[in-house]
Motif scaffolding. Structure first.
Motif, PDB file in Angstrom:
ATOM      1  N   UNK A 129     -54.232   1.102  35.016  1.00 53.24           N
ATOM      2  CA  UNK A 129     -53.787   1.446  36.378  1.00 53.24           C
ATOM      3  C   UNK A 129     -52.325   1.089  36.592  1.00 53.24           C
ATOM      4  N   UNK A 130     -51.876  -0.029  36.038  1.00 56.33           N
ATOM      5  CA  UNK A 130     -50.461  -0.388  36.153  1.00 56.33           C
ATOM      6  C   UNK A 130     -49.582   0.632  35.439  1.00 56.33           C
ATOM      7  N   UNK A 131     -50.003   1.054  34.273  1.00 55.64           N
ATOM      8  CA  UNK A 131     -49.246   2.065  33.529  1.00 55.64           C
ATOM      9  C   UNK A 131     -49.230   3.377  34.313  1.00 55.64           C
ATOM     10  N   UNK A 132     -50.364   3.764  34.869  1.00 57.18           N
ATOM     11  CA  UNK A 132     -50.470   5.024  35.623  1.00 57.18           C
ATOM     12  C   UNK A 132     -49.561   5.032  36.849  1.00 57.18           C
ATOM     13  N   UNK A 140     -51.082  12.859  30.485  1.00 57.10           N
ATOM     14  CA  UNK A 140     -51.264  14.087  29.703  1.00 57.10           C
ATOM     15  C   UNK A 140     -52.492  14.854  30.169  1.00 57.10           C
ATOM     16  N   UNK A 141     -53.438  14.132  30.793  1.00 55.62           N
ATOM     17  CA  UNK A 141     -54.642  14.729  31.375  1.00 55.62           C
ATOM     18  C   UNK A 141     -54.851  14.060  32.731  1.00 55.62           C
ATOM     19  N   UNK A 142     -55.090  14.859  33.752  1.00 52.31           N
ATOM     20  CA  UNK A 142     -55.378  14.277  35.063  1.00 52.31           C
ATOM     21  C   UNK A 142     -56.784  13.679  35.020  1.00 52.31           C
ATOM     22  N   UNK A 143     -56.894  12.424  35.385  1.00 53.74           N
ATOM     23  CA  UNK A 143     -58.173  11.726  35.314  1.00 53.74           C
ATOM     24  C   UNK A 143     -58.137  10.515  36.227  1.00 53.74           C
ATOM     25  N   UNK A 148     -62.109   1.431  31.437  1.00 54.86           N
ATOM     26  CA  UNK A 148     -62.876   1.746  30.226  1.00 54.86           C
ATOM     27  C   UNK A 148     -62.621   3.158  29.718  1.00 54.86           C
ATOM     28  N   UNK A 149     -61.490   3.745  30.112  1.00 54.14           N
ATOM     29  CA  UNK A 149     -61.132   5.092  29.693  1.00 54.14           C
ATOM     30  C   UNK A 149     -59.743   5.070  29.068  1.00 54.14           C
ATOM     31  N   UNK A 150     -59.606   5.653  27.896  1.00 58.42           N
ATOM     32  CA  UNK A 150     -58.295   5.779  27.265  1.00 58.42           C
ATOM     33  C   UNK A 150     -57.471   6.793  28.046  1.00 58.42           C
ATOM     34  N   UNK A 151     -56.252   6.448  28.372  1.00 59.37           N
ATOM     35  CA  UNK A 151     -55.347   7.349  29.091  1.00 59.37           C
ATOM     36  C   UNK A 151     -54.025   7.465  28.337  1.00 59.37           C
ATOM     37  N   UNK A 152     -53.506   8.686  28.250  1.00 58.43           N
ATOM     38  CA  UNK A 152     -52.226   8.935  27.595  1.00 58.43           C
ATOM     39  C   UNK A 152     -51.211   9.430  28.617  1.00 58.43           C
ATOM     40  N   UNK A 153     -49.977   8.955  28.448  1.00 52.69           N
ATOM     41  CA  UNK A 153     -48.888   9.293  29.358  1.00 52.69           C
ATOM     42  C   UNK A 153     -47.668   9.662  28.527  1.00 52.69           C
TER      43      UNK A 153
END
Length: 156
Positions: A129-132, A140-143, A148-153
């Motif tokens: 959340x801090x990264x987001x 890279x994907x809206x989510x 517990x979810x991998x997120x890419x930016x």
């Protein structure tokens, strides 16, 4: 700093699948612990891989594993992620290696790097959340950015 928690294997495989790393990439695992992420990325991609770990014993163990696996493209540095040299980095992975001011300082360092080139950041865990919330990053994907979810930016 956060106590050692190994990245779940399923997350590492998701990371490798979505990262699409090539021989032109330099992958950094910030807070690399015992090296599981970096070693698997080194085994399964052509990227140069660098682990940054504050705990000397963890770093030494990870470097020994890289050597025993003949992974010359995988190196580990004992040091503070706020002070590491990231000038060659293209991809950065954070599994909540630190929080608060330390995390903000590292993100500020990465923002400085992003002013010189496009970078990708993958986040997993409480830091996501801090990264987001960083205005210089785009998902890279809206989510929903859950722990517990991998997120890419990507840098904007």
């Amino acid at each position: 700093m956060i106590a050692y928690h190994p990245t779940p294997t399923r997350v590492i495989f998701d990371l490798i699948t979505h990262a699409r790393l090539s021989a032109h990439d330099v992958f950094y695992d910030l807070g690399s612990g015992l090296g599981r992420v970096a070693l698997l990325v080194g085994l399964l991609t052509d990227a140069q891989v660098r682990g940054i770990e504050f705990e000397p014993a963890y770093c030494a163990y990870a470097q020994e594993r890289a050597h025993s696996l003949n992974l010359s493209r995988v190196t580990f540095r004992n040091g503070d992620a706020r002070e590491a040299d990231y000038t060659d980095g293209t991809f950065f992975f954070l599994y909540t290696p630190f929080t608060g001011r330390v995390l903000q300082a590292v993100l500020a360092r990465l923002e400085t790097e992003a002013r010189t080139r496009l970078i990708t950041i993958a986040a997993y865990g409480a830091c996501t959340r801090d990264v987001a919330q960083q205005p210089w990053l785009q998902p890279t994907v809206q989510q929903a950015f859950e722990y517990d979810t991998l997120a890419l930016f990507r840098s904007a």
